[in-house]
Motif scaffolding. Structure first.
Motif, PDB file in Angstrom:
ATOM      1  N   THR A  29      21.852 -20.076   1.056  1.00 41.68           N
ATOM      2  CA  THR A  29      21.888 -19.463   2.373  1.00 41.68           C
ATOM      3  C   THR A  29      20.791 -18.407   2.468  1.00 41.68           C
ATOM      4  OG1 THR A  29      23.543 -17.884   1.616  1.00 41.68           O
ATOM      5  CG2 THR A  29      24.362 -19.886   2.660  1.00 41.68           C
ATOM      6  N   SER A  30      20.643 -17.848   3.645  1.00 47.15           N
ATOM      7  CA  SER A  30      19.571 -16.883   3.901  1.00 47.15           C
ATOM      8  C   SER A  30      19.636 -15.691   2.961  1.00 47.15           C
ATOM      9  CB  SER A  30      19.665 -16.372   5.337  1.00 47.15           C
ATOM     10  OG  SER A  30      19.437 -17.411   6.244  1.00 47.15           O
ATOM     11  N   ASP A  31      18.447 -15.225   2.575  1.00 50.88           N
ATOM     12  CA  ASP A  31      18.360 -13.996   1.786  1.00 50.88           C
ATOM     13  C   ASP A  31      18.926 -12.848   2.600  1.00 50.88           C
ATOM     14  OD1 ASP A  31      17.094 -15.293  -0.288  1.00 50.88           O
ATOM     15  OD2 ASP A  31      15.107 -14.512   0.170  1.00 50.88           O
ATOM     16  N   GLU A  32      19.463 -11.850   1.889  1.00 48.54           N
ATOM     17  CA  GLU A  32      19.931 -10.622   2.523  1.00 48.54           C
ATOM     18  C   GLU A  32      19.163  -9.465   1.914  1.00 48.54           C
ATOM     19  OE1 GLU A  32      24.174 -10.345   2.233  1.00 48.54           O
ATOM     20  OE2 GLU A  32      24.468 -12.216   3.344  1.00 48.54           O
ATOM     21  N   THR A  79      18.282 -20.090   5.215  1.00 47.50           N
ATOM     22  CA  THR A  79      19.161 -21.160   4.749  1.00 47.50           C
ATOM     23  C   THR A  79      18.344 -22.421   4.513  1.00 47.50           C
ATOM     24  OG1 THR A  79      21.023 -20.202   5.926  1.00 47.50           O
ATOM     25  CG2 THR A  79      21.194 -22.524   5.333  1.00 47.50           C
ATOM     26  N   ARG A  80      18.577 -23.054   3.368  1.00 44.89           N
ATOM     27  CA  ARG A  80      17.784 -24.210   2.978  1.00 44.89           C
ATOM     28  C   ARG A  80      18.674 -25.277   2.361  1.00 44.89           C
ATOM     29  NH1 ARG A  80      17.793 -19.789   0.333  1.00 44.89           N
ATOM     30  NH2 ARG A  80      17.910 -19.717  -1.915  1.00 44.89           N
ATOM     31  N   ALA A  81      18.272 -26.516   2.578  1.00 44.29           N
ATOM     32  CA  ALA A  81      19.019 -27.666   2.061  1.00 44.29           C
ATOM     33  C   ALA A  81      18.511 -28.035   0.676  1.00 44.29           C
ATOM     34  CB  ALA A  81      18.857 -28.850   3.006  1.00 44.29           C
ATOM     35  N   GLY A 103       0.803  -1.226   0.000  1.00 41.67           N
ATOM     36  CA  GLY A 103       0.000   0.000   0.000  1.00 41.67           C
ATOM     37  C   GLY A 103       0.830   1.267   0.000  1.00 41.67           C
ATOM     38  N   ARG A 104       0.256   2.320   0.534  1.00 38.84           N
ATOM     39  CA  ARG A 104       0.900   3.640   0.518  1.00 38.84           C
ATOM     40  C   ARG A 104       2.227   3.689   1.260  1.00 38.84           C
ATOM     41  NH1 ARG A 104      -3.935   7.437   2.361  1.00 38.84           N
ATOM     42  NH2 ARG A 104      -3.175   6.507   4.274  1.00 38.84           N
ATOM     43  N   ASN A 105       2.397   2.844   2.264  1.00 46.99           N
ATOM     44  CA  ASN A 105       3.621   2.882   3.061  1.00 46.99           C
ATOM     45  C   ASN A 105       4.711   1.946   2.545  1.00 46.99           C
ATOM     46  OD1 ASN A 105       2.565   4.746   4.888  1.00 46.99           O
ATOM     47  ND2 ASN A 105       1.537   3.130   6.031  1.00 46.99           N
ATOM     48  N   SER A 106       4.475   1.316   1.403  1.00 43.92           N
ATOM     49  CA  SER A 106       5.488   0.396   0.875  1.00 43.92           C
ATOM     50  C   SER A 106       6.660   1.162   0.283  1.00 43.92           C
ATOM     51  CB  SER A 106       4.872  -0.535  -0.168  1.00 43.92           C
ATOM     52  OG  SER A 106       4.510   0.188  -1.308  1.00 43.92           O
ATOM     53  N   GLN A 107       7.770   0.471   0.153  1.00 40.92           N
ATOM     54  CA  GLN A 107       8.984   1.083  -0.375  1.00 40.92           C
ATOM     55  C   GLN A 107       9.790   0.027  -1.129  1.00 40.92           C
ATOM     56  OE1 GLN A 107      11.815   1.852   2.986  1.00 40.92           O
ATOM     57  NE2 GLN A 107      10.034   1.204   4.179  1.00 40.92           N
ATOM     58  N   PRO A 108      10.615   0.474  -2.065  1.00 42.09           N
ATOM     59  CA  PRO A 108      11.436  -0.498  -2.791  1.00 42.09           C
ATOM     60  C   PRO A 108      12.653  -0.908  -1.959  1.00 42.09           C
ATOM     61  CG  PRO A 108      11.833   1.703  -3.619  1.00 42.09           C
ATOM     62  CD  PRO A 108      10.758   1.821  -2.584  1.00 42.09           C
ATOM     63  N   PHE A 109      13.087  -2.149  -2.130  1.00 44.69           N
ATOM     64  CA  PHE A 109      14.308  -2.642  -1.505  1.00 44.69           C
ATOM     65  C   PHE A 109      14.827  -3.780  -2.370  1.00 44.69           C
ATOM     66  CE2 PHE A 109      10.782  -4.878   0.435  1.00 44.69           C
ATOM     67  CZ  PHE A 109      11.180  -6.200   0.453  1.00 44.69           C
ATOM     68  N   ILE A 110      16.042  -4.216  -2.097  1.00 44.72           N
ATOM     69  CA  ILE A 110      16.654  -5.279  -2.891  1.00 44.72           C
ATOM     70  C   ILE A 110      16.934  -6.467  -1.984  1.00 44.72           C
ATOM     71  CG2 ILE A 110      18.652  -5.973  -4.275  1.00 44.72           C
ATOM     72  CD1 ILE A 110      18.868  -3.059  -5.177  1.00 44.72           C
ATOM     73  N   VAL A 111      16.565  -7.648  -2.453  1.00 47.35           N
ATOM     74  CA  VAL A 111      16.890  -8.899  -1.780  1.00 47.35           C
ATOM     75  C   VAL A 111      18.008  -9.558  -2.577  1.00 47.35           C
ATOM     76  CG1 VAL A 111      16.072 -11.238  -1.272  1.00 47.35           C
ATOM     77  CG2 VAL A 111      14.613  -9.283  -0.778  1.00 47.35           C
ATOM     78  N   TYR A 112      19.063  -9.959  -1.877  1.00 42.42           N
ATOM     79  CA  TYR A 112      20.153 -10.690  -2.508  1.00 42.42           C
ATOM     80  C   TYR A 112      19.972 -12.162  -2.153  1.00 42.42           C
ATOM     81  CZ  TYR A 112      22.318  -6.281  -3.607  1.00 42.42           C
ATOM     82  OH  TYR A 112      22.569  -5.038  -4.111  1.00 42.42           O
ATOM     83  N   ARG A 113      19.698 -12.971  -3.163  1.00 42.98           N
ATOM     84  CA  ARG A 113      19.455 -14.403  -2.970  1.00 42.98           C
ATOM     85  C   ARG A 113      20.692 -15.163  -3.420  1.00 42.98           C
ATOM     86  NH1 ARG A 113      13.828 -15.723  -4.211  1.00 42.98           N
ATOM     87  NH2 ARG A 113      13.693 -14.671  -2.207  1.00 42.98           N
ATOM     88  N   LYS A 114      21.234 -15.968  -2.518  1.00 43.86           N
ATOM     89  CA  LYS A 114      22.437 -16.743  -2.811  1.00 43.86           C
ATOM     90  C   LYS A 114      22.071 -18.193  -3.057  1.00 43.86           C
ATOM     91  CE  LYS A 114      25.234 -13.709  -0.028  1.00 43.86           C
ATOM     92  NZ  LYS A 114      26.170 -13.550   1.064  1.00 43.86           N
ATOM     93  N   SER A 115      22.732 -18.763  -4.007  1.00 43.97           N
ATOM     94  CA  SER A 115      22.614 -20.191  -4.280  1.00 43.97           C
ATOM     95  C   SER A 115      23.962 -20.621  -4.843  1.00 43.97           C
ATOM     96  CB  SER A 115      21.472 -20.484  -5.253  1.00 43.97           C
ATOM     97  OG  SER A 115      21.699 -19.866  -6.488  1.00 43.97           O
ATOM     98  N   GLY A 116      24.062 -21.836  -5.285  1.00 47.52           N
ATOM     99  CA  GLY A 116      25.336 -22.285  -5.826  1.00 47.52           C
ATOM    100  C   GLY A 116      25.274 -23.720  -6.277  1.00 47.52           C
ATOM    101  N   SER A 117      26.417 -24.207  -6.698  1.00 49.98           N
ATOM    102  CA  SER A 117      26.515 -25.588  -7.147  1.00 49.98           C
ATOM    103  C   SER A 117      27.965 -26.031  -7.021  1.00 49.98           C
ATOM    104  CB  SER A 117      26.043 -25.710  -8.596  1.00 49.98           C
ATOM    105  OG  SER A 117      26.844 -24.893  -9.434  1.00 49.98           O
TER     106      SER A 117
END
Length: 124
Positions: free
Chosen positions: A89-92, A75-77, A10-24
């Protein structure tokens, strides 16, 4: 059911960035990747009831509460039956110039939103 997602964006929302890590695994070594994901939602200072109790005392040090309509992850398996996602690992969350690592998640998808509590990362 009430769709709280309309309030979160709603009106009080704001943009932000989530950094999602994964790998192999590549040639016997873990190679981690990080993907920036632009989101919109509501971020507030975490309340006392949001904070995690740890054996050495209350965890206090710049925690935030993040509410958004897109999934957030801790963090997820591999092949986690709950999240059905790749390992990682956990989102930042990048908010007001600081990065916060999510350590507690509440998936309220039945109500149209996700909630995460993050702790500010120390600067190196």
């Amino acid at each position: 059911m009430i769709n709280v997602g309309r309030v979160v964006n709603g009106r009080n929302s704001q943009p932000f960035i989530v950094y999602r890590k994964s790998g192999s695994w590549v040639a016997g070594r873990w190679v981690q990747t990080e993907e920036p994901i632009p989101l919109t939602g509501t971020i507030t200072v975490a309340k006392e009831k949001d904070l995690q109790q740890v054996p050495e005392g209350d965890r206090v040090g710049g925690e935030i509460s993040v509410h958004c309509t897109k999934a957030l992850y801790a963090t997820r398996a591999a092949n986690d039956p709950i999240t059905s996602t790749k390992p990682g690992t956990s989102d930042e969350v990048l908010w007001q110039g600081d990065r916060y690592r999510l350590f507690t998640l509440s998936p309220y998808m039945d109500y149209g939103y996700y909630k995460g509590v993050g702790i500010r990362k120390t600067s190196n």
